[in-house]
Each structure stands twice: as structure tokens, then as C-alpha cells.
Design a protein around this motif. Sequence first.
Motif, short mmCIF file in Angstrom:
data_model
loop_
_atom_site.label_atom_id
_atom_site.label_comp_id
_atom_site.label_asym_id
_atom_site.label_seq_id
_atom_site.Cartn_x
_atom_site.Cartn_y
_atom_site.Cartn_z
N GLN A 17 6.23 -3.63 7.30
CA GLN A 17 5.40 -4.83 7.29
C GLN A 17 4.62 -4.98 5.99
OE1 GLN A 17 1.91 -4.69 9.89
NE2 GLN A 17 2.29 -2.53 10.26
N PHE A 18 4.31 -3.85 5.33
CA PHE A 18 3.55 -3.92 4.08
C PHE A 18 4.42 -4.31 2.89
CE2 PHE A 18 1.26 -0.77 6.69
CZ PHE A 18 0.02 -1.37 6.73
N LEU A 19 5.75 -4.26 3.07
CA LEU A 19 6.66 -4.57 1.97
C LEU A 19 7.26 -5.97 2.06
CD1 LEU A 19 8.49 -1.13 1.79
CD2 LEU A 19 7.26 -2.18 -0.09
N LEU A 20 7.15 -6.58 3.21
CA LEU A 20 7.74 -7.90 3.39
C LEU A 20 7.06 -8.92 2.48
CD1 LEU A 20 8.03 -7.97 7.29
CD2 LEU A 20 9.90 -7.72 5.66
N PRO A 21 7.85 -9.82 1.89
CA PRO A 21 7.28 -10.85 1.02
C PRO A 21 6.21 -11.68 1.73
CG PRO A 21 9.66 -10.78 0.77
CD PRO A 21 9.32 -9.88 1.93
N THR A 22 6.34 -11.83 3.05
CA THR A 22 5.38 -12.63 3.82
C THR A 22 4.10 -11.85 4.14
OG1 THR A 22 6.51 -11.94 5.85
CG2 THR A 22 7.19 -14.03 4.86
N SER A 23 4.11 -10.53 3.93
CA SER A 23 2.96 -9.71 4.28
C SER A 23 2.08 -9.39 3.07
CB SER A 23 3.42 -8.39 4.91
OG SER A 23 4.17 -8.63 6.07
N PHE A 24 2.69 -9.38 1.89
CA PHE A 24 1.93 -9.11 0.67
C PHE A 24 2.21 -10.20 -0.35
CE2 PHE A 24 1.03 -7.21 -3.44
CZ PHE A 24 -0.17 -6.57 -3.22
N SER A 79 -5.68 -0.07 -6.30
CA SER A 79 -5.30 1.22 -5.71
C SER A 79 -3.84 1.15 -5.28
CB SER A 79 -6.19 1.55 -4.50
OG SER A 79 -6.01 0.58 -3.48
N VAL A 80 -3.29 2.30 -4.93
CA VAL A 80 -1.92 2.36 -4.42
C VAL A 80 -1.87 1.68 -3.06
CG1 VAL A 80 -0.08 3.92 -3.64
CG2 VAL A 80 -1.41 4.47 -5.68
N ASN A 81 -0.82 0.92 -2.81
CA ASN A 81 -0.65 0.21 -1.54
C ASN A 81 -0.67 1.20 -0.38
OD1 ASN A 81 -0.03 -1.82 0.35
ND2 ASN A 81 1.24 -2.87 -1.17
N ILE A 82 -1.24 0.79 0.74
CA ILE A 82 -1.45 1.69 1.87
C ILE A 82 -0.14 2.23 2.45
CG2 ILE A 82 -1.48 -0.17 3.58
CD1 ILE A 82 -3.69 1.44 5.04
N TYR A 83 0.96 1.51 2.31
CA TYR A 83 2.21 1.97 2.92
C TYR A 83 2.69 3.28 2.29
CZ TYR A 83 5.20 0.46 -1.00
OH TYR A 83 5.80 0.33 -2.22
N VAL A 84 2.35 3.52 1.02
CA VAL A 84 2.77 4.76 0.35
C VAL A 84 2.09 5.96 1.00
CG1 VAL A 84 2.82 6.03 -1.82
CG2 VAL A 84 3.19 3.56 -1.82
N GLN A 85 0.79 5.84 1.24
CA GLN A 85 0.06 6.93 1.87
C GLN A 85 0.50 7.14 3.32
OE1 GLN A 85 -4.26 6.51 2.03
NE2 GLN A 85 -4.47 8.67 1.49
N GLU A 86 0.75 6.04 4.03
CA GLU A 86 1.24 6.14 5.41
C GLU A 86 2.57 6.88 5.45
OE1 GLU A 86 0.10 5.14 8.45
OE2 GLU A 86 -1.83 4.70 7.55
#
Length: 297
Positions: free
Chosen positions: A149-156, A166-173
Motif C-alpha cells: 500500500q505504501f508503494l502504490l501510485p495512489t497511496s504516495f 526520512s526513509v519511507n516507512i515501508y522499508v523499515q516495516e
Amino acid sequence: DISSGINAEYGEVMEDIRFTRGTDEALVKEIQTMFCGVVVAFADCLKKLTDLGGDEKDASITSTGGGDIEQPTKTTAEERLVLVLGNCRHTMMTIIPLLLETFISHGYIKGSDYEIENKSIERYSTLEKSIFEKYVSSKESFLFGDIEQFLLPTSFPWQECNPPSSVNIYVQELALKLVMAMSELHNIEAELLKRIIGHLLEKVTHRVCAMLAEVTGMCKNGSLQARLDLEACKLLFSSNMNKECRGKIQAMIDGLPTTGITPEDLAELSVLLDRFKAQNLILVSCLDYTPQLASYW
């Protein structure tokens, strides 16, 4: 370890039994048939353990400890897959060669008769591949459950966003979930860790790069954010990535839009990446853990 127990029991039995050299062709044939039957039967038992149905919380493997008291051990479906995968590999690499060596030394199997060995190894090799794929598939779903969901064009807003802070949260997740997977594998079967994590990272790399490649009209700040996220992935996962994965990520970085990006922008990304590393030292250390593995992997 199931097959380790069999190995120990087998060794004790062999101390008490004195084989005479096989001279009766019919006896030799019967022993060979029995050998193959035992090998196949144990493989079937391992397979059944991976096929246990019902609620995962209620599944258990029952073992007999001191005395005759049964001690059921609760296991999840994924834990059983790893347990069986370890036993499958141990049987293939240790138990079968030991049995063959003993029977050959007593004349019950010819040293040049590779058919029995090949059939036995093939049985466990096929089973191992099936279990491995099933486990990796289950972990793939676990890794990407909440991340895509963090990578979808509609989400970001890749086409119109602020400069990265900062680094996007999906990387840490993603990193946290990989640590959880590594912990599970280390507790159950450490030697499988690098192989499985390596395969998972191949899928991670492919999925992340494929989704970023689908973004169209990425603006300067969106490109900087994607670059920062990919560099963070390299930082976190490089020790367990193969050359192909590292190359795929670098190719994705090199293919990002560069219009309007200045050396000062890139310098700021380096500062943000260093800050991310400093804030996640424990996470970086956990992902950098690589046990010494047997050469047959």
C-alpha cells in the motif's frame, strides 16, 4: 531433531548387531528392498507432518520423553515446515550416506550400485524443494501483507510531493518482518536461514522495483524519495543479497529521473541515510547476522 534421534538409535543398534557378509543373492535383494522401504516410509512421514490440517493453534507434534509419557509440542504450520525441512536435509546429507556406507561395508549393497542412492536422494530432494517453496510462499505473503500500500501510485504522491525528510516507512516495516523471519529460522534451523532469506530478498527486490517502475510522471522530489528508499534497502539487506539482487536495485536507482537533481540534493540524501542508519543500528546489526553455512548450500 527427528532424524538425529533416528541416527543415534541406529548407531546403538549397530553396536549390538554383527553383520555377516551377504552371500545369498536373495537375502541381498531383500535387504535392499527393505532399505528403500524404510527410506521412502520416513519421507512419507515427513510429508504428512507438513500436510497436517485443522487450526494451526491446535496442531501439534507428539514426542515421547523420559519414561513413556507423551509430551505434545504445539507448533504452527510454518514451524512444522522448517522442522521438516531441516530433518529432510539432515536425512539426505547424513543418514542415507551413513546407512549406505554400513551396508556396503558388509556386502549387502555394491559400492558401484548408485541406483539405490540416487533414488533415495531424489526422494528427499524432491520433498525438500516442495517444502522450501511452500515455506517461502507463506513468508512472502507475510512480508508484503501491509507493505504494498505504501508503494502504490495512489497511496504516495510520487508525482507531487515534498522533499524527502526520512526513509519511507515501508522499508523499515519490511526490515522488521525480515528480522522476525530470521529469528524464527535461527531458533528452529539456523542453517536454513541464509538460503531462505536470500530467496525472500529476491522476491522483495523484484516486487519493490516492479512497483516503483510502474510509477509514471515521477517528480524530482519523488525521485529523491525513491532513491533514498532504495539506498536504505541496500544498506539493510546487502549482506544477504546476491549479486543479481544488488544489481537490480542499482539499475532501478540509475533509471530514476534525474531532471533538476543537484549535487546538493544528493548530499542531503546521504545525510538522511546516515541518520536512518544511526537510528536503526540494532535493526542493521540483526540483518547483518550471517551464520557460517555448510558448503552444500
